[in-house]
Scaffold this motif. Structure first.
Motif, PDB file in Angstrom:
ATOM      1  N   GLU A 291      24.936  44.021  27.634  1.00 59.07           N
ATOM      2  CA  GLU A 291      23.594  43.888  27.115  1.00 59.07           C
ATOM      3  C   GLU A 291      23.211  42.487  26.243  1.00 59.07           C
ATOM      4  N   GLN A 292      23.111  42.015  26.614  1.00 61.99           N
ATOM      5  CA  GLN A 292      22.603  40.222  26.148  1.00 61.99           C
ATOM      6  C   GLN A 292      21.378  40.335  27.564  1.00 61.99           C
ATOM      7  N   VAL A 293      21.864  41.004  28.346  1.00 60.33           N
ATOM      8  CA  VAL A 293      21.696  40.654  29.997  1.00 60.33           C
ATOM      9  C   VAL A 293      20.348  41.926  30.179  1.00 60.33           C
ATOM     10  N   LEU A 294      20.990  43.092  29.547  1.00 57.92           N
ATOM     11  CA  LEU A 294      19.555  44.066  29.350  1.00 57.92           C
ATOM     12  C   LEU A 294      18.463  43.812  28.867  1.00 57.92           C
ATOM     13  N   ALA A 295      18.828  43.218  27.800  1.00 52.93           N
ATOM     14  CA  ALA A 295      17.517  42.903  26.738  1.00 52.93           C
ATOM     15  C   ALA A 295      16.611  41.578  27.337  1.00 52.93           C
ATOM     16  N   ALA A 296      17.860  40.649  27.799  1.00 57.64           N
ATOM     17  CA  ALA A 296      16.747  39.871  28.471  1.00 57.64           C
ATOM     18  C   ALA A 296      16.156  40.287  30.030  1.00 57.64           C
ATOM     19  N   ALA A 297      17.160  41.020  30.193  1.00 60.68           N
ATOM     20  CA  ALA A 297      15.974  41.626  31.116  1.00 60.68           C
ATOM     21  C   ALA A 297      14.674  42.822  31.287  1.00 60.68           C
ATOM     22  N   ARG A 298      14.453  42.710  30.396  1.00 61.30           N
ATOM     23  CA  ARG A 298      13.727  43.978  29.324  1.00 61.30           C
ATOM     24  C   ARG A 298      12.549  43.550  29.309  1.00 61.30           C
ATOM     25  N   GLN A 299      12.311  42.261  28.478  1.00 57.46           N
ATOM     26  CA  GLN A 299      12.030  40.875  27.928  1.00 57.46           C
ATOM     27  C   GLN A 299      10.876  40.033  28.944  1.00 57.46           C
ATOM     28  N   ALA A 300      11.993  39.993  30.365  1.00 55.88           N
ATOM     29  CA  ALA A 300      11.814  39.054  31.459  1.00 55.88           C
ATOM     30  C   ALA A 300      10.836  40.581  32.712  1.00 55.88           C
ATOM     31  N   PHE A 301      11.175  41.314  32.265  1.00 54.59           N
ATOM     32  CA  PHE A 301      10.891  42.256  33.427  1.00 54.59           C
ATOM     33  C   PHE A 301       9.118  42.538  32.593  1.00 54.59           C
ATOM     34  N   ARG A 302       8.894  42.677  31.412  1.00 53.27           N
ATOM     35  CA  ARG A 302       7.850  42.930  30.380  1.00 53.27           C
ATOM     36  C   ARG A 302       6.988  41.784  30.976  1.00 53.27           C
ATOM     37  N   GLU A 303       6.770  40.397  31.353  1.00 49.08           N
ATOM     38  CA  GLU A 303       6.616  38.881  31.550  1.00 49.08           C
ATOM     39  C   GLU A 303       6.225  38.834  32.479  1.00 49.08           C
ATOM     40  N   LEU A 304       7.194  39.094  33.381  1.00 52.59           N
ATOM     41  CA  LEU A 304       6.942  39.081  33.983  1.00 52.59           C
ATOM     42  C   LEU A 304       6.735  39.812  35.650  1.00 52.59           C
ATOM     43  N   GLY A 305       7.456  40.987  35.550  1.00 55.78           N
ATOM     44  CA  GLY A 305       7.593  41.863  36.386  1.00 55.78           C
ATOM     45  C   GLY A 305       9.041  42.436  36.760  1.00 55.78           C
ATOM     46  N   THR A 306       8.628  43.436  37.496  1.00 51.58           N
ATOM     47  CA  THR A 306      10.504  43.108  38.533  1.00 51.58           C
ATOM     48  C   THR A 306      10.668  41.909  39.106  1.00 51.58           C
ATOM     49  N   ALA A 307      10.153  41.948  39.467  1.00 50.65           N
ATOM     50  CA  ALA A 307      10.269  40.139  40.719  1.00 50.65           C
ATOM     51  C   ALA A 307      10.391  39.330  39.501  1.00 50.65           C
ATOM     52  N   ALA A 308      10.863  39.568  38.923  1.00 46.51           N
ATOM     53  CA  ALA A 308      11.086  38.455  37.275  1.00 46.51           C
ATOM     54  C   ALA A 308      12.757  37.878  38.825  1.00 46.51           C
ATOM     55  N   PRO A 309      12.607  36.604  38.492  1.00 44.33           N
ATOM     56  CA  PRO A 309      14.065  35.626  38.712  1.00 44.33           C
ATOM     57  C   PRO A 309      15.296  36.163  37.859  1.00 44.33           C
ATOM     58  N   LEU A 310      16.360  36.762  39.038  1.00 45.24           N
ATOM     59  CA  LEU A 310      17.346  36.981  38.242  1.00 45.24           C
ATOM     60  C   LEU A 310      18.461  36.149  37.350  1.00 45.24           C
ATOM     61  N   ASP A 311      17.994  34.738  38.376  1.00 47.04           N
ATOM     62  CA  ASP A 311      19.324  33.094  37.019  1.00 47.04           C
ATOM     63  C   ASP A 311      18.045  33.135  35.779  1.00 47.04           C
ATOM     64  N   ASP A 312      16.298  33.454  35.586  1.00 45.14           N
ATOM     65  CA  ASP A 312      16.667  33.502  34.876  1.00 45.14           C
ATOM     66  C   ASP A 312      16.551  34.335  33.567  1.00 45.14           C
ATOM     67  N   ILE A 313      16.239  36.058  33.961  1.00 46.67           N
ATOM     68  CA  ILE A 313      17.559  36.714  32.652  1.00 46.67           C
ATOM     69  C   ILE A 313      18.267  35.793  32.464  1.00 46.67           C
ATOM     70  N   ALA A 314      19.478  35.450  33.824  1.00 46.42           N
ATOM     71  CA  ALA A 314      20.748  35.543  33.269  1.00 46.42           C
ATOM     72  C   ALA A 314      20.642  34.189  32.297  1.00 46.42           C
ATOM     73  N   ARG A 315      19.758  33.414  32.449  1.00 40.90           N
ATOM     74  CA  ARG A 315      19.719  32.424  31.361  1.00 40.90           C
ATOM     75  C   ARG A 315      18.874  32.747  30.120  1.00 40.90           C
ATOM     76  N   ARG A 316      17.957  33.013  29.797  1.00 37.17           N
ATOM     77  CA  ARG A 316      17.554  34.102  29.301  1.00 37.17           C
ATOM     78  C   ARG A 316      18.898  34.942  28.036  1.00 37.17           C
ATOM     79  N   ALA A 317      19.894  35.653  28.935  1.00 41.06           N
ATOM     80  CA  ALA A 317      21.071  35.786  28.574  1.00 41.06           C
ATOM     81  C   ALA A 317      22.257  35.662  28.126  1.00 41.06           C
ATOM     82  N   GLY A 318      21.919  33.458  28.301  1.00 38.36           N
ATOM     83  CA  GLY A 318      22.594  32.721  28.142  1.00 38.36           C
ATOM     84  C   GLY A 318      24.218  33.333  28.886  1.00 38.36           C
ATOM     85  N   VAL A 319      24.126  34.140  30.165  1.00 43.21           N
ATOM     86  CA  VAL A 319      25.510  33.832  30.503  1.00 43.21           C
ATOM     87  C   VAL A 319      24.500  33.250  32.568  1.00 43.21           C
ATOM     88  N   ASN A 320      26.034  33.228  32.759  1.00 46.61           N
ATOM     89  CA  ASN A 320      26.102  33.035  34.580  1.00 46.61           C
ATOM     90  C   ASN A 320      25.635  33.863  35.021  1.00 46.61           C
TER      91      ASN A 320
END
Lengths: 244, 244, 244, 244
Positions: free
Chosen positions: A48-77
């Motif tokens: 769920e944290q990954v999904l929440a982070a993805a929502r946020q990142a997609f809104r800010e950066l588009g769906t090309a948002a770096p996945l490791d950025d998303i992982a970092r926001r979610a606090g997971v590897n």
DNA sequence: GATGAATGAGTTTTCATTCAT
DNA sequence: AATGAATGAAAACTCATTCAT
């Protein structure tokens, strides 16, 4: 609605889709659509944290948002992200499914109320969309996937429910007759788009005013005739990759 | 390139895409804000092709779209792109300037008409925005730049012109009094966003219907009071990088 | 696991794959060279499945084959694989030991027969190699280990046995005199390599024909003199990591 | 044959395939099969270095060899490798095409000689295969691709040429009658496989001896009848990915 | 002015390995 | 003993940028 709230409501919907109507919120409910061995509690939380982070990142950066950025926001590897979502598409798809699930949920709630209070049903629906706009990420920029079967089914079902809602509202003469379910979905889609560089509260304020005016335009008294409406099926027909 | 020049060059492209060969404009208009040696004809053509490709790519993929994808769409070598735009920001900035220039242009045209025909001035403005939605790319996702001086000036000037337009319209009682220039800009921004996976004509049809309803909601007869409006300056204040 | 044990366990698998349920072997033979607590029945089964999967994967993908691919083929969790084989080298080593054990086994069997039937001893040996080619995985591609003491000892012993076999056969004038044990090992090594993209039965048919011609070439009547043979020791000397 | 030699001979073949029969060796000849803008001299050199490095790495490590290892061996940046070969498969494919081209080349040369000297034609062919075994990398371990159209065509053509060669040799009674083109190809494939951990000269010595014995087995006097041969077409039919 | 080519620096994706259950 | 989960490190692959032609 804050992120936590969004997560909760998504889980709620998913429980309902499986028919387990009951008990409000149960953390750790298995979040997948297809029957799968129940996720361990910590894994479900990570997901769920990954999904929440993805929502946020997609809104800010588009769906090309770096996945490791998303992982970092979610606090997971990053590898944990990949364990749950084998590729970017799978992640986008789940965000879409969650988003469309929320729309359907709101449509159903509004439709249920339409019988008793037809005059506010549409308003309820559209304002709820504004409220949860952060969680919708509906018409994702650059999303290569929307031909997901689950998504299409959600869209179709939403259109059905909204038509039912409109029928009730029309019967009460609480809406102009030439407006369709597609118009309501379009309004939702437009209004949930991020307005980058604005703080959420300001963006929501602007969106609310916009929807308020739009709602006034929906009243029968306003009726200046609309140009012809594309059918919902015509639109769904295009909901596949690379069509634009 | 001065503002007028920018607008013109965008219009040129639009016209060309539609096959109506323009006549009114001098080729080789200097393309930068700062005075520069006039571009060779082929160079100027390349530059415009790059901008058109960038608009398209930004709409589809966000501003993180690969530069060599843009170069490929434009049919030029990546190094040629670099010759014209030293980095991604320069390209984004020019796309923004072009887009905001078109908005200002439309606002001025509508404002000019407002004196003689106050009842249709707003309609003219908003429908023109729908028409040119593909060229606007207004609230770019992930755009790291919006604090460009030229852009800010264009935004400010647009707000001024639209307030003037509203004043004239209000005087004619052709619009509800609680609507502001910011609401018109918001409507433009929302409606110009791409609806991915839909063919342009369908997307435009949906956007048109949406704006039609919105326009009906703008009429004084409709007036149910709006929530308070954020000031334009409050919004502009946030238009700088990394504010989210 | 001692040498006999290793051979036996491989044979067990081979037999099982063919459906002929073996009876002659005690389950739970200790599987390591160093004395270890007897494995639980299920653990022993897992271990053999991992080895079989490793043989298959090494043949198809080389020794760089992903360990979790091997675990998946074996139907066990990756952590289970690790419990039995602390690292890739340990797994490779065991596969090699098993393979070379089979070679030695076949050499011994043929040698035993050489006294009574010298004319078919070599044929027996080489055809048995073709038959069990899937289990040999002898000259592993990219295998970083061959300096394992156990492997070297097996190789040395095999060479000794084969020289004894050749001596008997030469005495019966059933083989050309210039052929050495190294030539027989080379033939085994070449013929056991996978021929990728061919179904096993076809690959074996081709290998069988090849060995048949080779066998005919081994007969004294054929003798056209061979170029000089590298000594076995010269070869063994290179059987260590990173020698190319 | 050293690497440079291998490269040259590959280029030769490729020139011939395009019909430019003439002038021995011309460095910088465009190396692609499909008509493409001629590579710049340095780019062509890089490309050949990458292929030579890939051959070496594939022999040592299998086709799963790290691509950046290959790039390093070739002395180019990994991105340069990717510029020429969009993915691992493309690289494998070209190595295969080059290898099979060399086989066809050798088959043709031997066939040409078969008319005048039927007794040594097969020997010429097989020994040439041993000589150039380093460049062949024929039956790649784990190669996911062999259904490349060009490869299949080369294989088919090679079989045809070898059958012609065999016909001439059989007419001169210089070979046993039950041997087919497929047997010669199998012998080539087996003998070109790397024998890891052995220095090239030793490996080649072993392979030579093996082929010498095999050649002796091919003579009519040796004839003990062979088991039935798979048809070449039956084999080619399996030459596609994931068949084993 | 334009381009093919090369490359360093990412980003994505996979994998070996360990940990907690 | 076996497994689901997590992770650091490596490998695959892409992209922005510069250079030489």
């Amino acid at each position: 609605m804050d992120i936590v709230g969004a997560v909760v409501s998504v889980e709620l919907i998913q429980m309902r889709r499986k028919g387990s109507e009951g008990t409000k919120v149960a953390r750790g409910t298995p979040p997948r659509g297809t029957a799968q061995p129940r996720l361990r509690a910590d894994a479900a939380r990570n997901r769920e944290q990954v999904l929440a982070a993805a929502r946020q990142a997609f809104r800010e950066l588009g769906t090309a948002a770096p996945l490791d950025d998303i992982a970092r926001r979610a606090g997971v590897n990053i590898a944990t992200l990949y364990r749950r979502f084998p590729d970017r598409d799978a992640l986008i798809r789940q965000v879409l499914v969650d988003g469309y699930s929320l729309v359907l949920e709101a449509a159903r709630a509004a439709c249920d109320k339409a019988a008793s209070e037809p005059s506010t049903a549409i308003e309820d629906f559209l304002l709820s969309q504004v409220e949860q706009r952060e969680a919708l990420v509906l018409p994702l920029i650059g999303g290569p996937v929307t031909d997901d079967a689950e998504v299409l089914e959600l869209q179709r079902e939403t259109a059905v429910v909204l038509e039912r809602l409109l029928a009730a509202t029309r019967a009460a003469e609480a809406v102009r007759p030439d407006v369709t379910a597609v118009d309501l979905i379009t309004a939702s889609a437009l209004v949930c788009r991020p307005l980058p560089h604005l703080p959420p509260s300001t963006a929501t304020a602007l969106a609310t005013r916009h929807i308020r005016v739009f709602l006034d335009g929906l009243r029968p008294s306003a009726s200046r005739p609309l140009p012809s409406a594309p059918e919902h099926e015509e639109i769904v027909a295009h909901l596949r990759p690379d069509t634009a």
